[in-house]
Design a protein around this motif. Structure first.
Motif, PDB file in Angstrom:
ATOM      1  N   LYS A   1      49.729  23.127  26.581  1.00 17.68           N
ATOM      2  CA  LYS A   1      49.102  23.053  27.911  1.00 17.68           C
ATOM      3  C   LYS A   1      50.097  22.594  28.968  1.00 17.68           C
ATOM      4  N   ILE A   2      50.979  21.683  28.595  1.00 11.35           N
ATOM      5  CA  ILE A   2      51.986  21.212  29.551  1.00 11.35           C
ATOM      6  C   ILE A   2      52.940  22.341  29.905  1.00 11.35           C
ATOM      7  N   ARG A   3      53.389  23.072  28.927  1.00 14.82           N
ATOM      8  CA  ARG A   3      54.279  24.214  29.181  1.00 14.82           C
ATOM      9  C   ARG A   3      53.620  25.222  30.120  1.00 14.82           C
ATOM     10  N   GLU A   4      52.371  25.559  29.833  1.00 13.06           N
ATOM     11  CA  GLU A   4      51.667  26.551  30.649  1.00 13.06           C
ATOM     12  C   GLU A   4      51.508  26.075  32.090  1.00 13.06           C
ATOM     13  N   ALA A   5      51.161  24.810  32.279  1.00 13.73           N
ATOM     14  CA  ALA A   5      50.959  24.281  33.631  1.00 13.73           C
ATOM     15  C   ALA A   5      52.262  24.224  34.406  1.00 13.73           C
ATOM     16  N   LEU A   6      53.339  23.825  33.748  1.00 21.65           N
ATOM     17  CA  LEU A   6      54.644  23.808  34.411  1.00 21.65           C
ATOM     18  C   LEU A   6      55.077  25.218  34.808  1.00 21.65           C
ATOM     19  N   LYS A   7      54.809  26.185  33.935  1.00 21.24           N
ATOM     20  CA  LYS A   7      55.175  27.568  34.255  1.00 21.24           C
ATOM     21  C   LYS A   7      54.402  28.070  35.466  1.00 21.24           C
ATOM     22  N   ARG A   8      53.111  27.767  35.523  1.00 23.48           N
ATOM     23  CA  ARG A   8      52.311  28.192  36.685  1.00 23.48           C
ATOM     24  C   ARG A   8      52.838  27.569  37.966  1.00 23.48           C
ATOM     25  N   LEU A   9      53.201  26.296  37.893  1.00 22.12           N
ATOM     26  CA  LEU A   9      53.714  25.633  39.089  1.00 22.12           C
ATOM     27  C   LEU A   9      55.031  26.246  39.536  1.00 22.12           C
ATOM     28  N   SER A  10      55.939  26.487  38.602  1.00 23.02           N
ATOM     29  CA  SER A  10      57.235  27.068  38.969  1.00 23.02           C
ATOM     30  C   SER A  10      57.060  28.479  39.519  1.00 23.02           C
ATOM     31  N   GLU A  11      56.119  29.235  38.970  1.00 21.52           N
ATOM     32  CA  GLU A  11      55.877  30.596  39.459  1.00 21.52           C
ATOM     33  C   GLU A  11      55.211  30.593  40.835  1.00 21.52           C
ATOM     34  N   SER A  12      54.586  29.467  41.198  1.00 18.94           N
ATOM     35  CA  SER A  12      53.950  29.376  42.520  1.00 18.94           C
ATOM     36  C   SER A  12      54.965  29.120  43.630  1.00 18.94           C
ATOM     37  N   GLY A  13      56.216  28.809  43.251  1.00 17.55           N
ATOM     38  CA  GLY A  13      57.262  28.596  44.248  1.00 17.55           C
ATOM     39  C   GLY A  13      57.825  27.195  44.295  1.00 17.55           C
ATOM     40  N   THR A  14      57.232  26.260  43.567  1.00 19.67           N
ATOM     41  CA  THR A  14      57.764  24.901  43.511  1.00 19.67           C
ATOM     42  C   THR A  14      58.900  24.844  42.500  1.00 19.67           C
ATOM     43  N   GLN A  15      60.043  24.353  42.928  1.00 15.88           N
ATOM     44  CA  GLN A  15      61.177  24.198  42.028  1.00 15.88           C
ATOM     45  C   GLN A  15      60.989  22.911  41.223  1.00 15.88           C
ATOM     46  N   ILE A  16      61.145  23.004  39.916  1.00 19.49           N
ATOM     47  CA  ILE A  16      60.946  21.847  39.039  1.00 19.49           C
ATOM     48  C   ILE A  16      62.266  21.508  38.363  1.00 19.49           C
ATOM     49  N   TYR A  17      62.673  20.249  38.518  1.00 21.40           N
ATOM     50  CA  TYR A  17      63.917  19.780  37.908  1.00 21.40           C
ATOM     51  C   TYR A  17      63.593  18.668  36.912  1.00 21.40           C
ATOM     52  N   PHE A  18      64.266  18.707  35.775  1.00 18.14           N
ATOM     53  CA  PHE A  18      63.978  17.768  34.698  1.00 18.14           C
ATOM     54  C   PHE A  18      65.248  17.038  34.287  1.00 18.14           C
ATOM     55  N   GLN A  19      65.149  15.727  34.268  1.00 16.52           N
ATOM     56  CA  GLN A  19      66.255  14.881  33.811  1.00 16.52           C
ATOM     57  C   GLN A  19      65.803  14.214  32.513  1.00 16.52           C
ATOM     58  N   GLN A  20      66.533  14.435  31.457  1.00 18.58           N
ATOM     59  CA  GLN A  20      66.112  13.913  30.157  1.00 18.58           C
ATOM     60  C   GLN A  20      66.112  12.392  30.134  1.00 18.58           C
ATOM     61  N   GLY A  21      65.097  11.824  29.466  1.00 19.73           N
ATOM     62  CA  GLY A  21      64.998  10.382  29.319  1.00 19.73           C
ATOM     63  C   GLY A  21      65.375   9.941  27.924  1.00 19.73           C
ATOM     64  N   ASN A  22      65.121   8.704  27.621  1.00 19.87           N
ATOM     65  CA  ASN A  22      65.461   8.194  26.293  1.00 19.87           C
ATOM     66  C   ASN A  22      64.443   8.611  25.240  1.00 19.87           C
ATOM     67  N   ARG A  23      63.303   9.201  25.659  1.00 18.31           N
ATOM     68  CA  ARG A  23      62.306   9.669  24.706  1.00 18.31           C
ATOM     69  C   ARG A  23      62.311  11.188  24.535  1.00 18.31           C
ATOM     70  N   ASP A  24      62.858  11.917  25.495  1.00 19.88           N
ATOM     71  CA  ASP A  24      62.807  13.381  25.412  1.00 19.88           C
ATOM     72  C   ASP A  24      64.175  14.024  25.654  1.00 19.88           C
ATOM     73  N   PHE A  25      65.232  13.364  25.148  1.00 18.05           N
ATOM     74  CA  PHE A  25      66.587  13.876  25.374  1.00 18.05           C
ATOM     75  C   PHE A  25      66.897  15.116  24.529  1.00 18.05           C
ATOM     76  N   LEU A  26      66.015  15.468  23.582  1.00 14.78           N
ATOM     77  CA  LEU A  26      66.214  16.678  22.785  1.00 14.78           C
ATOM     78  C   LEU A  26      65.588  17.909  23.436  1.00 14.78           C
ATOM     79  N   LEU A  27      64.950  17.717  24.577  1.00 20.71           N
ATOM     80  CA  LEU A  27      64.381  18.856  25.299  1.00 20.71           C
ATOM     81  C   LEU A  27      65.514  19.766  25.760  1.00 20.71           C
ATOM     82  N   GLY A  28      65.354  21.084  25.518  1.00 20.11           N
ATOM     83  CA  GLY A  28      66.484  21.974  25.755  1.00 20.11           C
ATOM     84  C   GLY A  28      66.158  23.291  26.425  1.00 20.11           C
ATOM     85  N   ASP A  29      66.988  24.280  26.143  1.00 24.40           N
ATOM     86  CA  ASP A  29      66.970  25.549  26.869  1.00 24.40           C
ATOM     87  C   ASP A  29      65.696  26.355  26.648  1.00 24.40           C
ATOM     88  N   ARG A  30      65.159  26.312  25.429  1.00 27.77           N
ATOM     89  CA  ARG A  30      63.948  27.102  25.167  1.00 27.77           C
ATOM     90  C   ARG A  30      62.788  26.592  26.005  1.00 27.77           C
TER      91      ARG A  30
END
Length: 241
Positions: A60-89
């Motif tokens: 659900k989080i992936r889908e909501a972020l995709k809808r927001l980015s497709e609406s024209g809002t640019q989303i930038y992500f800085q990895q934290g100490n809990r989600d530093f393995l988040l990557g290109d996929r």
């Protein structure tokens, strides 16, 4: 034309915190759509064991972020100490762009340094040692090569261990080191810093080599509330979500 810039951090989304997940989904579908850019400064997830993890609430989080980015809002992500393995996929699935830590942006004419915040907690030597090791490509390849169920079990164990380790540490050790703050701001030629991580929301005013400087600490979201730092041409404000 959308011009405002929004900043959030430390939501720690996980399956057993449905209230925060629901609040974030509502935010992405409403308030965030008014932003030109949304910066997520780390620890969006309480644990991220790899982009192949589609257990709730991740889809659900992936889908909501995709809808927001497709609406024209640019989303930038800085990895934290809990989600530093988040990557290109994840980024490809959602339209989110990864940014380095630290990272400098031009925020309405003012160079502004963005960080998750853990790099500033230099008094916590054991954590800094782990952070350095866990950011190496070799360490991450080794972890991501393990089966998903092993990584999920390991994440739960690390969460439990982290909880007990924090109880043994003083609040001062887990907060930022002011000398490190000043040194980092000098290195990146910025007099404004925005970060999360410490769960101590505040606005700190101080001097860097005789010049006025500010440090904006973002709040962690809880089941009862969340905050977003909003910036536009008139300045900033903190809005409850």
């Amino acid at each position: 034309m959308k011009t405002e810039i929004q900043f959030i951090s430390d939501l720690h989304l996980t399956w057993d915190k449905p209230e925060i997940t629901q609040r974030f989904l509502q935010f992405l579908g409403s308030r965030a759509t008014k932003a030109h850019a949304l910066y997520i400064l780390g620890d969006l997830f309480d644990a991220w064991v790899g982009d192949d993890d589609f257990s709730p609430p991740n889809p659900k989080i992936r889908e909501a972020l995709k809808r927001l980015s497709e609406s024209g809002t640019q989303i930038y992500f800085q990895q934290g100490n809990r989600d530093f393995l988040l990557g290109d996929r994840f980024c490809s699935d959602t339209g989110v762009a990864l940014i380095h830590d630290p990272f400098v942006i031009d925020l309405f004419g003012v160079p502004t340094l963005l960080m998750h915040g853990d790099l500033l907690c230099t008094d916590d030597l054991p954590y800094q040692e782990f952070r350095s090791k866990s950011r190496s490509p070799e360490w991450q390849r080794n972890v991501l090569s393990k089966p998903l169920f092993v990584r999920l079990l390991a994440a739960r164990w690390y969460r439990l261990r982290s909880f007990f380790h924090k109880r043994k540490k003083s609040q001062e050790i887990m907060d930022v080191n002011q000398d490190t703050v000043v040194r980092t701001m000098l290195e990146y030629h910025c007099l404004r810093l925005i970060h999360g991580h410490t769960h101590r929301p505040d606005i700190h005013n101080f001097e860097v080599e005789g010049k006025s400087a500010q440090r904006y600490v973002l709040s962690a979201w809880t089941k009862d509330k969340g905050d977003v730092l909003v910036w536009d041409e008139n300045g900033y404000r903190i809005e409850a979500v």
